[in-house]
Design a protein around this motif. Sequence first.
Motif, short mmCIF file in Angstrom:
data_model
loop_
_atom_site.label_atom_id
_atom_site.label_comp_id
_atom_site.label_asym_id
_atom_site.label_seq_id
_atom_site.Cartn_x
_atom_site.Cartn_y
_atom_site.Cartn_z
N UNK A 92 0.84 -1.20 0.00
CA UNK A 92 0.00 0.00 0.00
C UNK A 92 0.87 1.25 0.00
N UNK A 93 0.23 2.36 -0.34
CA UNK A 93 0.92 3.64 -0.29
C UNK A 93 1.85 3.86 -1.45
N UNK A 94 1.82 2.97 -2.44
CA UNK A 94 2.65 3.20 -3.62
C UNK A 94 2.00 2.55 -4.83
N UNK A 95 2.54 2.85 -6.00
CA UNK A 95 1.94 2.37 -7.24
C UNK A 95 2.91 1.53 -8.05
N UNK A 96 3.84 0.90 -7.33
CA UNK A 96 4.77 0.01 -8.01
C UNK A 96 4.09 -1.31 -8.36
N UNK A 97 4.71 -2.06 -9.22
CA UNK A 97 4.13 -3.35 -9.64
C UNK A 97 3.96 -4.24 -8.40
N UNK A 98 2.78 -4.83 -8.29
CA UNK A 98 2.50 -5.69 -7.15
C UNK A 98 1.71 -5.01 -6.04
N UNK A 99 1.65 -3.69 -6.09
CA UNK A 99 0.91 -2.99 -5.04
C UNK A 99 -0.59 -3.25 -5.20
N UNK A 100 -1.32 -3.11 -4.09
CA UNK A 100 -2.78 -3.15 -4.19
C UNK A 100 -3.22 -1.99 -5.08
N UNK A 101 -4.18 -2.26 -5.93
CA UNK A 101 -4.65 -1.20 -6.85
C UNK A 101 -5.63 -0.28 -6.14
N UNK A 102 -5.09 0.48 -5.20
CA UNK A 102 -5.86 1.51 -4.51
C UNK A 102 -5.31 2.83 -5.02
N UNK A 103 -6.09 3.50 -5.85
CA UNK A 103 -5.58 4.67 -6.55
C UNK A 103 -6.57 5.82 -6.45
N UNK A 104 -6.06 7.01 -6.23
CA UNK A 104 -6.92 8.19 -6.18
C UNK A 104 -6.46 9.18 -7.23
N UNK A 105 -7.41 9.73 -7.95
CA UNK A 105 -7.08 10.70 -9.00
C UNK A 105 -7.78 12.01 -8.69
N UNK A 106 -6.97 13.03 -8.43
CA UNK A 106 -7.50 14.35 -8.09
C UNK A 106 -7.37 15.29 -9.27
N UNK A 107 -8.33 16.14 -9.44
CA UNK A 107 -8.21 17.18 -10.47
C UNK A 107 -7.33 18.29 -9.93
N UNK A 108 -6.41 18.73 -10.75
CA UNK A 108 -5.53 19.84 -10.31
C UNK A 108 -6.37 21.07 -10.03
N UNK A 109 -6.04 21.73 -8.97
CA UNK A 109 -6.80 22.92 -8.58
C UNK A 109 -5.89 23.77 -7.71
N UNK A 110 -5.87 25.05 -8.00
CA UNK A 110 -5.02 25.95 -7.20
C UNK A 110 -5.48 25.97 -5.75
N UNK A 111 -6.77 25.80 -5.57
CA UNK A 111 -7.30 25.71 -4.20
C UNK A 111 -7.15 24.25 -3.77
N UNK A 112 -6.17 24.00 -2.93
CA UNK A 112 -5.85 22.62 -2.58
C UNK A 112 -6.95 21.96 -1.75
N UNK A 113 -7.70 22.76 -1.03
CA UNK A 113 -8.80 22.17 -0.26
C UNK A 113 -9.85 21.61 -1.22
N UNK A 114 -10.17 22.38 -2.24
CA UNK A 114 -11.11 21.88 -3.25
C UNK A 114 -10.58 20.64 -3.92
N UNK A 115 -9.30 20.70 -4.21
CA UNK A 115 -8.67 19.59 -4.94
C UNK A 115 -8.78 18.29 -4.16
N UNK A 116 -8.44 18.36 -2.88
CA UNK A 116 -8.41 17.12 -2.11
C UNK A 116 -9.76 16.75 -1.51
#
Lengths: 448, 119, 561
Positions: C452-476
Amino acid sequence: MSEDTVRVVSDATCTFCGCVCDDMVLTVDLQQHKITKSQNACVLGKAWFKEHSIEERPFALIGGREASTEEGIEAAAQILVNARFPIIYGLSDTTCEAQRVAVAIADMIGGNLDTTTSVCHGPSGIAFQGVGESTATLGEIKNRADLVIFWGGNPAEAHPRLFTRYAVTAKGMHVPQGRKDRTVVLVDVRRTASTPVADIFLQVKPRSDFEVLWALRALVKGKRVDPSIEQRTGISLAVLEDLVARMKSCQFGALLFGMGLTMNRGRHFNAGALLALATDLNEFTHFVAAPVRGHGNVTGADNVVSWQTGYPFGVNFSRGFPRFGPGEFTTVDVLSRGDADAAMIIASDPASNFPQPAIEHLKRIPVITLDPKTTITSQLAQVAFTTSTYGINTPGTVYRMDNVPITLRPAFESPYPGDEQILTGIRTRVHELLGGNRLPVDTSAASL
Amino acid sequence: MAEKMLLIGGRSSKQGTALCAGKLGEEYLDVTSTVEMNAEDMARLGLQNESRVRVWTPGGEAVLRCKSRETKDLPPGMLFMAYGPLSSRLMTGDTAGSGMPLSKNLDVEIEPVRDGGLT
Amino acid sequence: MAKMLRIVNGRVYDPANGLDGTVRDVCILDGRIVADVPREARTVDARGMVVMPGGVDIHCHIAGSKVNLARKLQPEDHRRDPHLRTRFTRSGTGGTVPSTFATGYRYAALGYTTAMEAAVSPLGARHALEELHDTPVIDKGFFILMGNNVLLFQLLQEGRHEEFRQALAWWLNAAKAYAPKLVSPGADEMWKGGRNANITRLDEKIGPFDLTPRKVIDAFIGSANDLGLPHPVHIHCNNLGHTGNYETTLETMRIAGDRRAHITHIQFHSYGAVAAKSGDNPTSRATDISEYINTHPNISADVGAIMFGRSTSMTADAPLAYMLRKFGGRKWVSADTELESGCGIIPFTYQDRSYTNALQWAIGLELFLRSSDPWRMVFSTDHPNGGSFMSYPKLIRLLMDSEFRKQEMAKVNQAALDNSGLRECQDRELSLYEIAIITRAGPARLLGLTAKGHLGVGADADVTIYEENADKEQMFAAPRYVIKDGELIIEDLEFRTDHAGRVLHVAPEYDAGIEQTLRPFFEDYYTVQFNNYAVDPSYLHSHQVIPTAPQPTGTFSRAGA
């Protein structure tokens, strides 16, 4: 008897009352499908085990006609789906696994979900929400409590092993002589079988518990209480002062309270006064309070409903999310006002225990019951399922009155399905009929 | 001549064991149709053990058989009966917005049943 | 649901594998990250978006009897925050202690895919597991409270160290726990057995026991490391919240020597003292704490930042909760668990005008900004003690956006700021890479979750995709996509499916002979049968055992690297 006709189940759990004693040793006659011996059980537990054998009953009755469980599930699902204000009630005498499915169904159909807590320690739950609570598991009382006060209950007849296994004669780490190391106080309006167990008995006048508790709070806080308190409550100022002195000076005090507070004038005010008293005493020593729960898994019901909805009982899902409303969504009220147009009653018999207006309404609407035995409610049901008995036939999880979770060890199998199995069938069918969770018509009006 | 008394409903050991046998069984009906009454009150009303009394409230009524208790155990003016279908008849549906109907310290009226009454 | 997925065009932040915004494909097959997938795999176009591993919350309170008491306590907190059901997701309520379904869905909606419940009494382990079973989407585990365990105290005081270690291993197995947790060792024992006393010094005797918190902490650190647990002893130090407590914290870290230990919600343990009109006022000692951790690679911590607004204090530190009553006078819950622990619950509101609260807020930020190794000073608010997990996006913005931070600093009690060191580090901004470390890669590594916590081969496929936003609160606050075990749980901001995560737990080996020590104790003192105590595996449902790596002697192990 040979090995295949007798089974001994150790560490089994009795779920008759909230003590949920898990040290039962059950001897089972497998041919007769009954428990012939229940070592360690109290008189209530013995009756519980003895009387729950397998009876020859139809799996279900639909409109009084014998039917299969599957037919019953279909009929029940139709009733629930076609109702506009369906209610689900009971749940204190079944496993947590079954309770979870019941809440899921209520959520799915946008119905009303309530448990027997609303007519038992519901007021204590309301008081808890207002005041909080200082409490402990029963083992702390066994190991540490040198002052135990029973208020508004008769454990000798309703929770016998509360005295013997947990709170009075039980020997504990810091209470090695058991009874001798404790002072026991009992508060009630009349003498009962519990009275002889107490060192001090306070016979209060009916409907004056709140005043006594409030006077005790005042004395604990060093305020003056007028001697006329005796006239009002039947307890003299001297006795109250003595009790307060004992409460303040004990090592670990426990206040165990029952229906005498909740089913009485004042209801949650009484419970709140008691909880506040226990809280106040923590300025001086360690003091806990605990409601003494009646049914084997009513505490489980409180826990399940709370974790799934945020509220312990009296929950309504019709707006698309849980709403809590004692007095509005509690079952006695919902029935007495005639709001409900269908009811599913699980392991409970409200037609025996509810006020008449509620019972009358129950007779007017389609009712589904799940019960191992025939009851007054099952007799008026449109769909009545025969179920196996939790703890005796059916496995699962239950919570003792002090929130300790225990896994059941059933004694023998039953041909009848358990509550969880039937409810799961109903949920599946309701899901098919509705195509998923029912959404409220006006989803924009999520106002509170 | 009806008298006003205070009724307390509650659990009892017999009620608990009879419950297990079945709520439609004779034992349970027997236990839950008995009312404990103060001995002096019974004497004044001309009642003996097993005498029938009618008890009523705005919620409903029930005919019960009495059982005597000493004053030290059950004060005058007070009645006790085990929870059951008959005690429930005496409750009203009013929960004062709490969900909980009252079943303890109910104000009831009580009179002996003279002729063959309802059961 | 797609068994194969290819995420393209996104900027990938995978610190464990050194990726700092590289645009590259992330491929998923059967729930795992793989090097490549066939052309016909479904594609998610992450152009203009940031791709990270799913969030890992190393310390929160989301399940079990303490949490449920806090839930039941506050209907008013739920009423203001309904959680509507959808066609296929359950309804619930929110507030600072959400119901279980709402908890799982909301964590997922923030892009978190793993969370650790931080404090469960072993006697109540079954309860925690039942609640976790009703907490959807995320993978989860829990730490068990051992720092006031009476039998373990008895073994320790009698010098029966081998049995102590076996019993610890037995308990982790019996409860299906992830790690041992210490909360103010000795405090609950004093609370319950000493008429509401407390423990304030590490070398103070714990009531009738010939033991001190120091001895207890030392024994647990040693045994946990000997057992090779993936996560070391998780420690809530003594004297939480007390002015001047930073010394207790430093002393506790010194007890570890060079052995692994994790200090939790360390913000609450970083207070100095300055004389004031009536007694001492707390000050910030974040500098000292940071310095120690920066220079001692065996120590890790999570910050436990506070956020202004409503919170619920729920802690196994019962005397602490009672003390907090004086600062609010609101309803209070205390619940003892026989022979094991206690707990206290109190609703609480952090106010920016309050000197103490503003100081706590500042210290939290300081600890992040002063850390020279974000892998070992990771993100938490001790939800809901410091603030709800729903405030994580705002906290991220405070860390990434110094302009915003300064605006917020201007609003708080200025005397508190003067007594903190926040102004000195007010310009530092954490990068997305560092955020990915403190919210994902770091916690996963500290927990020993190598998949977990990484995206290397073999990792659990737990992935989050955020839209870039200057307002980081909105982004996350609203990831565009959330993938769990390779399933698209959230797509275009909406839930697409329900999902059940796994329970993560450890199963260190132990000598079954320890039962001979446990049984008589249970028979004499517990009120449940020994045979009924251990949790049946059926409560685990979908689960995964994280391996332990027992050490030959007293050396420690480091998972991952």
